[in-house]
Design an enzyme around this catalytic site. Sequence first.
Site, PDB file in Angstrom:
ATOM      1  N   CYS A 241       0.876  -1.182   0.000  1.00 11.83           N
ATOM      2  CA  CYS A 241       0.000   0.000   0.000  1.00 11.83           C
ATOM      3  C   CYS A 241       0.907   1.223   0.000  1.00 11.83           C
ATOM      4  O   CYS A 241       0.919   2.012   0.939  1.00 11.83           O
ATOM      5  CB  CYS A 241      -0.920  -0.001   1.208  1.00 11.83           C
ATOM      6  SG  CYS A 241      -1.905  -1.507   1.424  1.00 11.83           S
ATOM      7  N   ALA A 242       1.647   1.398  -1.073  1.00  8.45           N
ATOM      8  CA  ALA A 242       2.777   2.322  -1.076  1.00  8.45           C
ATOM      9  C   ALA A 242       2.376   3.792  -1.111  1.00  8.45           C
ATOM     10  O   ALA A 242       3.140   4.655  -0.674  1.00  8.45           O
ATOM     11  CB  ALA A 242       3.692   2.013  -2.262  1.00  8.45           C
ATOM     12  N   GLY A 245       4.838   6.858  -1.672  1.00  7.37           N
ATOM     13  CA  GLY A 245       6.154   6.268  -1.557  1.00  7.37           C
ATOM     14  C   GLY A 245       7.045   6.707  -0.424  1.00  7.37           C
ATOM     15  O   GLY A 245       8.236   6.405  -0.439  1.00  7.37           O
ATOM     16  N   GLY A 246       6.510   7.363   0.604  1.00  9.87           N
ATOM     17  CA  GLY A 246       7.364   7.803   1.703  1.00  9.87           C
ATOM     18  C   GLY A 246       8.152   6.673   2.335  1.00  9.87           C
ATOM     19  O   GLY A 246       9.377   6.761   2.521  1.00  9.87           O
ATOM     20  N   LYS A 247       7.467   5.586   2.650  1.00 10.66           N
ATOM     21  CA  LYS A 247       8.150   4.459   3.288  1.00 10.66           C
ATOM     22  C   LYS A 247       8.956   3.661   2.268  1.00 10.66           C
ATOM     23  O   LYS A 247      10.023   3.130   2.592  1.00 10.66           O
ATOM     24  CB  LYS A 247       7.142   3.582   4.023  1.00 10.66           C
ATOM     25  CG  LYS A 247       6.444   4.318   5.165  1.00 10.66           C
ATOM     26  CD  LYS A 247       5.412   3.447   5.861  1.00 10.66           C
ATOM     27  CE  LYS A 247       4.671   4.261   6.917  1.00 10.66           C
ATOM     28  NZ  LYS A 247       3.830   5.328   6.322  1.00 10.66           N
ATOM     29  N   ASP A 265       0.133   0.165  -5.488  1.00 14.36           N
ATOM     30  CA  ASP A 265      -0.956   0.989  -4.965  1.00 14.36           C
ATOM     31  C   ASP A 265      -2.075   1.057  -5.998  1.00 14.36           C
ATOM     32  O   ASP A 265      -1.850   0.814  -7.199  1.00 14.36           O
ATOM     33  CB  ASP A 265      -0.481   2.400  -4.624  1.00 14.36           C
ATOM     34  CG  ASP A 265      -1.408   3.086  -3.625  1.00 14.36           C
ATOM     35  OD1 ASP A 265      -1.250   2.834  -2.411  1.00 14.36           O
ATOM     36  OD2 ASP A 265      -2.291   3.844  -4.045  1.00 14.36           O
ATOM     37  N   ASP A 313       1.073  -0.994   4.914  1.00 17.91           N
ATOM     38  CA  ASP A 313       0.708   0.256   5.579  1.00 17.91           C
ATOM     39  C   ASP A 313      -0.753   0.495   5.218  1.00 17.91           C
ATOM     40  O   ASP A 313      -1.065   1.217   4.271  1.00 17.91           O
ATOM     41  CB  ASP A 313       1.613   1.384   5.098  1.00 17.91           C
ATOM     42  CG  ASP A 313       1.339   2.695   5.799  1.00 17.91           C
ATOM     43  OD1 ASP A 313       0.642   2.695   6.819  1.00 17.91           O
ATOM     44  OD2 ASP A 313       1.804   3.739   5.304  1.00 17.91           O
ATOM     45  N   CYS A 366      -1.851   4.223  10.603  1.00 16.58           N
ATOM     46  CA  CYS A 366      -1.729   5.510  11.293  1.00 16.58           C
ATOM     47  C   CYS A 366      -3.004   5.788  12.074  1.00 16.58           C
ATOM     48  O   CYS A 366      -3.507   6.911  12.100  1.00 16.58           O
ATOM     49  CB  CYS A 366      -1.399   6.645  10.323  1.00 16.58           C
ATOM     50  SG  CYS A 366      -2.632   6.919   9.036  1.00 16.58           S
TER      51      CYS A 366
END
Length: 430
Positions: A241-242, A245-247, A265, A313, A366
């Site tokens: 679940c990109a 793309g932060g992670k 994604d 995520d 989150c």
Amino acid sequence: MLADGGRLRALVLELWQRTRMDWGFVTDRLASTFRKETWLGAHERRFVSERLYGLVRHLRRVDLALVRGLGSTRAPRDLERLIALLVLEGLLEPARAARVLGDVDWAAVATVDEAIGRERKLAPRIALAASLPDWLAARLVADWGAEAEPLAHALNQRAPMTVRANLLVGDRAALAAELARAGLSTTPGRWCDTALHVETRTNLFGLDAFRRGALEAQDEGSQVLAELAAVPGARLTIDLCAGAGGKTLAIAARLANRGRLIAADIDPRKLDELRRRARRGGVTVAQAVHLEGGIWPPALDALRGKADVVLVDAPCSGVGALRRNPEARWRLRESDLAGFAARQREILGNARALLAPGGRLVYATCTLLAVENAEVVASALGPELVEVPLADVLGARAHELGDGRTLTVTPHRHGTDGFFAQVLRRPPAA
């Protein structure tokens, strides 16, 4: 010197009225407005931003204050709300407020927090003090007990400006030195060795360090989550679940551009942003994969049973990110939670199918609600998926960042956004 106060006030009220129509992202609305309203300087933009965010964050508190000040339960007018917010923030004395609107007892408005403090029941007190829907305050109390009160207040504060030092370009010390030369004050994060808090207000995207890929804006808690999925020597890592793309980029940097990294994604626009960020940051191992309509393409389907690491995520209610997206509380309904949990269980099941024997699965959100976190993971455990003690991954930090089994970071404990994560493993083949 601020521009004409009446013009600024009118702009804030216009933005507030538009925001309440759909509770869309305040950041997007402000960005669009600032592109059009070229007469706004830095101080004016700050005034508009802080007042709009303030009205979103403190709506129930402001309205209760006006009930006291008006002596009636009629619906407050938006100008009254804005003046009340300024009074509660200490930016406008009650006597001066009375010269703007004389039919409100502004002294009574100013003491609303004392009245809220006299509420003996925890959930109603939190709902009013932190301007949360009643159901969300009740959920926090059910999951967090007495700790729900400081948590709710922390979620209602403004988030710090935090960046990630891109290890493909340089470490945190080098980035801090570069930002210092640009006149910016920073402090290192406590929980992650790439996190740097920028104390000086600035436009990050205008910095040379940003343009050449030395930094990315990313909450420290998010950086820790990426660390859980950055396994040295991993040949295939999948971020299922990109998003933008932060992670993904943080994982690639920790792995020094080694191995293969799939970023999947359902949103093609976010994947386009991921590709742009990857080019800027020097990430060469990330491959973006579009899950059109949520359906796996053959390229991803062919990887079943082959991944050394899968990061989920998961899409969630976002309760842990209310500091950054305070309007989300007004969009959410308690009935949404069951839908989130069902989707999370489905994604987790799909992620398990990608794992090679002995592979690591990181489930993260989150949100800080058990229905989306521990309860989802519990439903997936079994012979094919077992828990990994957090200390096996984070060492001594495990008990500072969670309970030894799961990672839970919060704004009131850690100064981060609220995140949950649990590390799982597919047992090796017999």
